[in-house]
Motif scaffolding. Structure first.
Motif, PDB file in Angstrom:
ATOM      1  N   LYS A 167      -4.121   5.241  -5.411  1.00  0.00           N
ATOM      2  CA  LYS A 167      -3.056   4.287  -5.570  1.00  0.00           C
ATOM      3  C   LYS A 167      -1.850   5.300  -5.875  1.00  0.00           C
ATOM      4  CE  LYS A 167      -3.956   1.726  -9.051  1.00  0.00           C
ATOM      5  NZ  LYS A 167      -3.750   0.843 -10.123  1.00  0.00           N
ATOM      6  N   TYR A 181      -1.822  -4.100  -4.765  1.00  0.00           N
ATOM      7  CA  TYR A 181      -0.934  -2.946  -5.382  1.00  0.00           C
ATOM      8  C   TYR A 181       0.214  -2.389  -4.214  1.00  0.00           C
ATOM      9  CZ  TYR A 181       1.063   1.216  -7.037  1.00  0.00           C
ATOM     10  OH  TYR A 181       1.860   2.187  -7.372  1.00  0.00           O
ATOM     11  N   GLY A 217       6.163   5.345  -1.192  1.00  0.00           N
ATOM     12  CA  GLY A 217       7.357   5.625  -1.448  1.00  0.00           C
ATOM     13  C   GLY A 217       8.594   6.661  -0.814  1.00  0.00           C
ATOM     14  N   THR A 235       9.861   0.064  -4.079  1.00  0.00           N
ATOM     15  CA  THR A 235      10.495   1.040  -3.205  1.00  0.00           C
ATOM     16  C   THR A 235      11.482   0.808  -2.100  1.00  0.00           C
ATOM     17  OG1 THR A 235       8.850   1.557  -1.871  1.00  0.00           O
ATOM     18  CG2 THR A 235       8.507   2.813  -3.613  1.00  0.00           C
ATOM     19  N   ALA A 245       7.283   2.950  -8.919  1.00  0.00           N
ATOM     20  CA  ALA A 245       5.992   2.145  -8.630  1.00  0.00           C
ATOM     21  C   ALA A 245       4.815   2.728  -9.456  1.00  0.00           C
ATOM     22  CB  ALA A 245       5.857   2.036  -7.170  1.00  0.00           C
ATOM     23  N   THR A 246       4.815   4.119  -9.577  1.00  0.00           N
ATOM     24  CA  THR A 246       3.645   4.543 -10.193  1.00  0.00           C
ATOM     25  C   THR A 246       3.459   4.059 -11.562  1.00  0.00           C
ATOM     26  OG1 THR A 246       3.600   6.768  -8.863  1.00  0.00           O
ATOM     27  CG2 THR A 246       2.762   6.804 -11.082  1.00  0.00           C
ATOM     28  N   THR A 286       1.282   5.747  -3.293  1.00  0.00           N
ATOM     29  CA  THR A 286       2.531   5.399  -3.945  1.00  0.00           C
ATOM     30  C   THR A 286       3.425   6.590  -3.373  1.00  0.00           C
ATOM     31  OG1 THR A 286       1.501   4.652  -5.858  1.00  0.00           O
ATOM     32  CG2 THR A 286       3.850   5.346  -5.915  1.00  0.00           C
ATOM     33  N   SER A 310       1.489   0.927 -11.855  1.00  0.00           N
ATOM     34  CA  SER A 310       0.061   1.222 -11.314  1.00  0.00           C
ATOM     35  C   SER A 310      -0.525   1.494 -12.668  1.00  0.00           C
ATOM     36  CB  SER A 310      -0.101   2.539 -10.160  1.00  0.00           C
ATOM     37  OG  SER A 310      -0.937   3.312 -10.558  1.00  0.00           O
ATOM     38  N   CYS A 365       3.913  -2.048  -4.043  1.00  0.00           N
ATOM     39  CA  CYS A 365       4.553  -0.785  -4.113  1.00  0.00           C
ATOM     40  C   CYS A 365       5.656  -0.955  -2.850  1.00  0.00           C
ATOM     41  CB  CYS A 365       3.442   0.342  -3.714  1.00  0.00           C
ATOM     42  SG  CYS A 365       4.073   2.017  -3.696  1.00  0.00           S
TER      43      CYS A 365
END
Ligand SMILES: Nc1ncnc2c1ncn2[C@@H]1O[C@H](COP(=O)(O)OP(=O)(O)O)[C@@H](O)[C@H]1O
Ligand SMILES: Nc1ncnc2c1ncn2[C@@H]1O[C@H](COP(=O)(O)OP(=O)(O)O)[C@@H](O)[C@H]1O
Ligand SMILES: Nc1ncnc2c1ncn2[C@@H]1O[C@H](COP(=O)(O)OP(=O)(O)O)[C@@H](O)[C@H]1O
Lengths: 120, 403, 403, 403, 120, 120
Positions: free
Chosen positions: D45, D124, D53, D132, D108-109, D49, D112, D128
């Motif tokens: 993940k 997820y 991102g 973003t 976004a992290t 990301t 997570s 994400c």
């Protein structure tokens, strides 16, 4: 049918696992339980050094295989194991045999001899 | 706008950030070379050291170290940065303080390593406060703050003595007073207690090396000077040479390329060139590195087997011994004034004297601190707690969960 | 005082420091994607590589690579930095050397990954010496030191060929000659030997990516140029695009988002854009990244299952294949001269030829070295030692202790 | 050549690189504080990301956030960086974009972490993309892109709200909608599910702290300003003070120096000072840090035991709560306009209003996104998969192999 | 009092540990010894892929519970275990029963039946 | 020679391993197999806190030593273990004794009593 059930316990070198498993499969054994153990036997570990200080290793990593079978193939299992494991060197391992009072297969509820027959 | 001021401030800021990540390096080296049952405790000590170190330096340490000099002995002013100038040594005051504050915590961390796995958490915290409010700032003042050693001509570029030797000697006193770990010396025989995670320890060493480019390179506070890049190269060479010499010497002496000693070797070389990084030649750095790698191994053996002081990570040998000898070696290798470069014995004498003064002071101050702690709250956890591991007892948690 | 000189020197110094931490990245990737019983050996090889790499470059490598050119083939002067200029390429000589010296060790490290888990420690050390004193400096001279490839117009911005392709090809030769790991090919079937610590491997990839901003960004040696930031962005995009393409392609091909291949994907993308980072557009970087992620997966399958060369970490595919193709792709994507930007086939031809020359040279030189090693000291440890793990046998220690 | 432009661009570039390594920090914190059976999933993940991102920001996000303003509500232009200027805010456009792009993935992290160990991988990924391309750029436009909050005088220096509060609130919504992990709440009782690797988590925190010097220090985009070094010091002090306050408060409240809460404390302090790093005094930073450490612990208890929202790593409390309160605290502690410095209630009002607007927007947008995901592809893996671990089921691999 | 003592060994899925332990506690069993083992039985592991190469998993993680009890409750333990573990699927596990020759409680020195009675 | 063979299983605190091993060596036992197990007995673990939430530990780390010997020294082994392990506190551990049907030394092929005699 009330045949005697036995457990065979093989303690040997970890690296033999694959080969032993295959050999046992070939004689029709499917149920095996394996655990990592530390063995202290005749074999002494190499003395290691850690930051210049000797580190006595007298517990060596071993594997323990447990196989529960009906009477007849006990000798077959032992012979098979001996064939695969024997090198004549210390560390070849030991085999212990125990009596088992009963076996139950949870999935079907079968007991004793029946519980050890493989079928899906 | 003074362009040099901005450039140098920028470089010092970046160096300070690089020095910051050294705390991750210290934590990992300590964790890797000790037993898994104490890993959480070590982590906690490292975080507390950073927290206390920078705040103690703000409230007290900076004032004692760099405040107005009282009798060449101690500074006294500028507490909480009151009445500080706009610029210091050609960089903005803020970055100067930042760099110094992050340095400060390093000294205590060294001690944490040598006393790992058996020291009471709260006792360490108290020592950490003393180290960062008194021991480091006081001796630091003598060397860098305008004290009598500076006046005498004593040279310690990036803290071979001010940080490493002082920390290493305090580590020796602490490790001696707290006593060895359970099982380390059984019936007079030394037993090895292997570290539980060599890869993490190795990562720690590389992170330390990375940060050391800021530690040494940043100590010029001057990116316009060729000495900055020069220091970075001597840092690289010192570490590289000592890695190899420790590896070879471990093979010669113990018949095996010992991982723990090789990794310590890299650190020994880095510590060894710290005092003189800007003053020695590249070959000088290589020679000091080679020597540091070998001397460190001899020192580890000496403390471990002869003095029977139990130092799980080798901090006394790496920081104390190599820090001291590296500072004295400035008297030999400094291109300007060193014995080997025709400078005669005068610098060598000053360096030796300075080191002796500093490590004696560190020894006395930390001895007093630890003795008081020992008599009052006690230094060592109970045998039961030690055997079960500090993590479960002091922190109620295990570092690793596998099932 | 020339302000540009200072700015660029500072940037190059910082980049060199960033490249240094890549060694931690390499070490972790290798450790994470191999078995725990060889982790100490891998760590040791990485430290030795750094130590040998930078010193060998100082004593010999730099002189061969950047010394006075002899027949466009090799340099020969400036050993131990004798008679070096004050500045090179607009930066101070010291930082230039530092940057180059840290680069040098990278090449050998790539080989260490592909030969992991079965190669003799001392054999690797000998190869490492050869790689950093001969192979890398010689070929590097052709490309960057004023040799015939440079004269021909061959472009390799940050080492897509000079470092990665050369290292990857040496890795192929080494992995082929040492033979596969025990149990990798059983009765003609390929078996997976999973890595033992994916999180450490992932940390390694992120650390590499972090350092790569210095590797590529620093290769301009010029912070005043917009190409520096441009290279940083293409580096970011190449890595990001390849991460996603490798992830998607692993899902398509193997029905599962494969972690090992996705992490390798990030590296493949980074390697892919290295040769052209300053010459391609952002979209160019994304396209090269996407291609690199997919090609790497195909290459891994090819070497693993078709050629049956056992490469535990995928170094041959990541560095060798993506480094070569990335360098050739400069002939397609370079905004100035690339085929897709109306430059015709000439640059493409030069790039292809250059890559072929370099990888052939690397193949021959490393073949000779490894064959000699094989005939003399031997390349591979005994089967028993391999099965028991190199850590216990060669280093007398385990990486992890759990009980 | 404008020297300030170069200096500031260089600083911003270096800061962007420092922010990049924060992704390693996030990954390690998440891995360390969750169970080993989900470590690969978390790693994947985090890589996804980063990949999504930066590319999403390039294709869409940047244009919405910093493109030409439409009604103070959203930007709309500059997609794929078409028609962007040469310089922005005194730095070169390239480094500006790089810094912003790496920031973007951070948001976004955070989500997570809070949804770890039970969320579907593909769900997820979709979130994400939304986060973003829409959530972060939209709200970011209001604050930094010339939107209505900026016009109102709302201040958020480095993203206390724009990144942390927004991410933390989305994390709350996500964690609430996906539901708790199996076994977390049994028969109404809260159960602890301990993290499996505290040392890795601790390394993650230190890496985050290291990167935060770029996150906050770089947000001035101006190395010539004394505010840059000032922000670095407030960052150091905020983290240090919160580490100690969380440690002490955990001792007071739970009778044990809790490692998880102390490490979270450091992060809480860093988040706490992010919004005002350049506007508060050193004592202000210390006070905010102390408060953040304590409030975070209370918040963790509140979400865990009262609201029964299962947040494995404490992301909601660390980022959501401390980000929001830290932004409001600017209205109290800003030396220019804060209540405690004689600025009256006006700034405090604006800050409070701004935070409420942003977190409401984030809550609504993420609620809509997650609800749609829940109704369509589903958010949570099956109970069986969750119990067996996401690694084996979703990725077909285990993070660690020990035998 | 010389009652027969037996050991019951249950090998099953790791995730069942908590529930099984609770169920056993409820029927008054307090002494249990648990170990992680690898099992090779009728159940085959899912084929995993690692870098595109299939990875046959034929050793699955299992737990082994050992419970030593006096004769009477052997059946009760088995019934309880079956109730908790039974799903009808492969992987439900097996139960083995052995005779035990003696038991000693180190703390008190008690032997046999007495050593198995819980009291503090 | 057909002597009865027994297995002695000792479950106790991990930290006692070294001492126990030495004591057993002194009475001439060389073969020992050690494994890490989790024990659930009368002893309750300290309640730990994790992020403020109580964490009940009712499985404590223990070690299991298995020693297979011929009849005579069974009591000696038990006495030795008791001497080393006894503190009178909960957690001292338990000892289980089982009958063994047979032992085979792989290296030599010896069975039964012979397989347990140490000689190289
Ligand atoms: N009497 C015994 N009781 C329990 N385990 C034993 C015994 N003898 C041997 N073992 C186990 O078997 C392992 C293999 O023994 P090993 O030293 O190879 O036997 P030998 O020397 O007789 O060939 C030992 O490491 C130990 O774990
Ligand atoms: N004959 C046997 N001997 C030893 N262990 C066995 C045997 N049969 C099964 N096991 C163990 O019990 C575990 C559960 O078996 P399982 O495949 O679920 O049984 P079944 O298919 O009969 O329901 C296996 O993984 C293995 O560890
Ligand atoms: N009846 C039993 N069956 C299986 N294992 C047991 C039994 N009783 C105790 N044990 C094991 O022995 C360990 C030690 O037991 P302990 O609690 O110290 O015994 P006691 O309280 O009787 O002194 C336990 O943790 C458990 O692993």
């Amino acid at each position: 049918m009330d045949k005697k059930i036995s457990k065979i316990e093989i303690i040997t070198r970890p690296r033999m696992l694959e080969e032993l498993k295959e050999a046992l499969n070939q004689i029709g054994i499917t149920g095996i339980t394996v655990s990592s153990v530390l063995g202290c036997g005749m074999q002494k570990g190499a003395t290691e050094y850690y930051r210049g200080v000797p580190l006595e290793i007298n517990l060596l990593p071993k594997i323990k295989l447990e196989i529960v079978v009906c009477e007849v193939p006990v000798d077959l299992v032992i012979e098979t194991a001996k064939k695969v494991l024997h090198t004549g060197n210390i560390g070849d391992g030991k085999i212990f045999v125990y009596d088992v009072a009963n076996v139950i297969r949870v999935r079907t509820g079968e007991e004793g001899w029946d519980a050890l027959q493989d079928k899906i | 706008m003074d362009i040099n001021l901005i450039l140098n401030s920028m470089w010092t800021l970046i160096s300070a950030i690089l020095v910051f990540i050294m705390h991750a390096g210290f934590a990992l080296v300590e964790v890797g070379f000790t037993q898994s049952k104490n890993a959480v405790n070590i982590i906690m000590k490292n975080f507390v050291t950073v927290g206390i170190g920078v705040l103690a330096f703000y409230f007290v340490g900076y004032g004692l170290m760099y405040g107005n000099d009282l009798g060449s002995f101690i500074g006294f002013s500028s507490f909480m940065l009151h009445n500080t100038p706009e610029t210091v040594s050609g960089v903005s005051f803020e970055v100067y303080f930042l760099f110094q504050a992050i340095f400060c915590a390093t000294c205590a961390t060294i001690v944490s390593g040598a006393m790992a796995e058996r020291t009471k958490f709260y006792a360490y915290i108290v020592f950490c406060v003393v180290a960062t409010t008194i021991i480091y700032p006081l001796i630091g003042h003598w060397i860098w703050g305008g004290g009598f050693l500076a006046a005498m001509g004593f040279r310690d570029f990036a803290g071979g003595t001010a940080v490493h030797a002082i920390g290493g000697v305090a580590a020796l006193i602490g490790a001696y007073l707290v006593g060895p770990r359970e099982g380390k010396y059984k019936k007079g025989k030394v037993k090895a207690i292997p570290g539980h995670n060599i890869p993490l320890g190795a990562l720690g060493v590389l992170i330390l090396w990375f940060g050391w480019f800021g530690f040494n390179g940043g100590s010029t506070l001057d990116i316009t000077s060729p000495l900055t890049a020069h220091s970075a190269i001597t840092t690289l060479f010192g570490g590289a040479a000592a890695t190899l010499s420790a590896l070879l010497f471990s093979i010669v002496r113990y018949k095996t390329p010992d991982a723990g000693l090789t990794l310590n070797g890299a650190l020994a070389g880095l510590v060894g060139v710290t005092a003189g990084a800007s003053m020695i030649t590249y070959m000088g750095a290589i020679i000091i590195g080679v020597a540091a790698g070998i001397i460190m191994i001899l020192a580890v053996g000496f403390f471990d087997s002869v003095l029977k002081v139990d130092d799980p990570v080798g901090a006394i040998s790496v920081h104390g011994v190599c820090g001291s000898l590296g500072t004295i070696a400035v008297g030999l290798f400094a291109t300007d004034g060193g014995l080997f470069y025709g400078g005669g014995f005068s610098l060598l004498g000053i360096q030796t004297l300075g080191v002796l003064v500093c490590i004696s002071a560190s020894a006395v101050l930390s001895f007093v601190t630890f003795i008081i702690l020992k008599k009052t709250m006690g230094l060592k956890v109970s045998q039961d707690h030690e055997i079960d591991g500090l993590d479960n007892i002091e922190h109620g948690i295990s570092a690793y969960i596998n099932l």
